[in-house]
Design an enzyme around this catalytic site. Structure first.
Site, PDB file in Angstrom:
ATOM      1  N   SER A  67      -4.979 -16.830  -4.977  1.00 52.01           N
ATOM      2  CA  SER A  67      -3.911 -17.375  -5.818  1.00 52.01           C
ATOM      3  C   SER A  67      -4.431 -18.214  -6.979  1.00 52.01           C
ATOM      4  O   SER A  67      -3.647 -18.635  -7.822  1.00 52.01           O
ATOM      5  CB  SER A  67      -2.958 -18.221  -4.965  1.00 52.01           C
ATOM      6  N   GLY A  68      -5.720 -18.486  -7.029  1.00 56.75           N
ATOM      7  CA  GLY A  68      -6.284 -19.255  -8.132  1.00 56.75           C
ATOM      8  C   GLY A  68      -6.452 -20.741  -7.855  1.00 56.75           C
ATOM      9  O   GLY A  68      -6.600 -21.531  -8.781  1.00 56.75           O
ATOM     10  N   GLU A 102     -11.515 -26.120  -0.508  1.00 53.47           N
ATOM     11  CA  GLU A 102     -11.334 -25.625   0.870  1.00 53.47           C
ATOM     12  C   GLU A 102     -11.050 -26.768   1.845  1.00 53.47           C
ATOM     13  O   GLU A 102     -11.593 -26.834   2.945  1.00 53.47           O
ATOM     14  CB  GLU A 102     -12.558 -24.813   1.322  1.00 53.47           C
ATOM     15  N   CYS A 112       3.594  -4.780  -3.006  1.00 51.61           N
ATOM     16  CA  CYS A 112       4.818  -4.559  -3.791  1.00 51.61           C
ATOM     17  C   CYS A 112       4.812  -5.230  -5.156  1.00 51.61           C
ATOM     18  O   CYS A 112       5.705  -4.981  -5.960  1.00 51.61           O
ATOM     19  CB  CYS A 112       6.039  -5.003  -2.985  1.00 51.61           C
ATOM     20  N   CYS A 134       3.490 -10.908  -0.035  1.00 54.96           N
ATOM     21  CA  CYS A 134       4.723 -11.676  -0.165  1.00 54.96           C
ATOM     22  C   CYS A 134       5.314 -11.858   1.237  1.00 54.96           C
ATOM     23  O   CYS A 134       4.857 -11.240   2.202  1.00 54.96           O
ATOM     24  CB  CYS A 134       5.721 -10.956  -1.075  1.00 54.96           C
TER      25      CYS A 134
END
Length: 190
Positions: free
Chosen positions: A21-22, A90, A150, A179
């Site tokens: 997710s960055g 982390e 998706c 998702c």
């Protein structure tokens, strides 16, 4: 928006989300901005995270910043007296003592603490000290990956292997971002 502390008041910022997710990319971006502003910084990561480098925090897109690998969060209390910014990557891999450590760094030493970590584990449950860190943070930014099935916003780190161990280090060969709907379908929760 996050805080950029320029006075003696410290702050705690948390960047959280799923794998890919960055989170680390955003941590590195904030740390590089602080370094550009000539603020002394120190970065830490769990010593068990050796995926890309033993001595650097490295994002999946290969941005990096030098760090100190540690096994006990209390080692962060040894930061130099002139340190203005502490980065932690982390954070979910540390024990709950990290909550007291970052509180001391921000509240008593006036340090800006920027933390990146997974908010949930592969089972979709809150991960380690992350919920407590989010609760005490001045700012929480939740970032999202893109679901590989998706194309919707992904907030789950789906483990591709059948391992039941909580900590399994890996990249795209071990995890995929999904998702909520796709995660529930894959996990048979629907």
């Amino acid at each position: 928006m996050f805080f950029e502390s320029s006075n003696k008041a410290g702050c705690i910022e948390v960047v959280c989300g799923s794998m890919f997710s960055g989170k680390t990319e955003e941590l590195i971006r904030r740390l590089k901005r602080a370094r550009f502003a000539n603020q002394k910084l120190q970065t830490f990561k769990p010593s068990l995270d050796v995926r890309y480098s033993e001595q650097e925090v490295v994002s999946h897109d290969s941005h990096s910043i030098i760090s100190t690998p540690i096994s006990d969060p209390r080692e962060m209390l040894k930061v130099d007296a002139d340190t203005k910014v502490v980065g932690i990557d982390e954070a979910q891999f540390f024990d709950n003592s990290i909550v007291e450590v970052v509180s001391e760094l921000a509240n008593k030493r006036g340090i800006r603490v920027i933390i990146a970590g997974l908010d949930t584990d592969f089972l979709g449950k809150p991960f380690g000290p992350m919920p407590a860190l989010m609760a005490i943070a001045d700012d929480v930014q939740k970032v999202h990956a893109i679901c590989v099935r998706c194309g919707a916003l992904a907030n789950h780190s789906h483990r591709l292997s059948k391992s039941e161990q909580l900590v399994v280090l890996g990249e795209k060969d071990v995890y995929e971002p999904l998702c909520r709907q796709c995660y529930n379908e894959v996990e048979g929760k629907k």
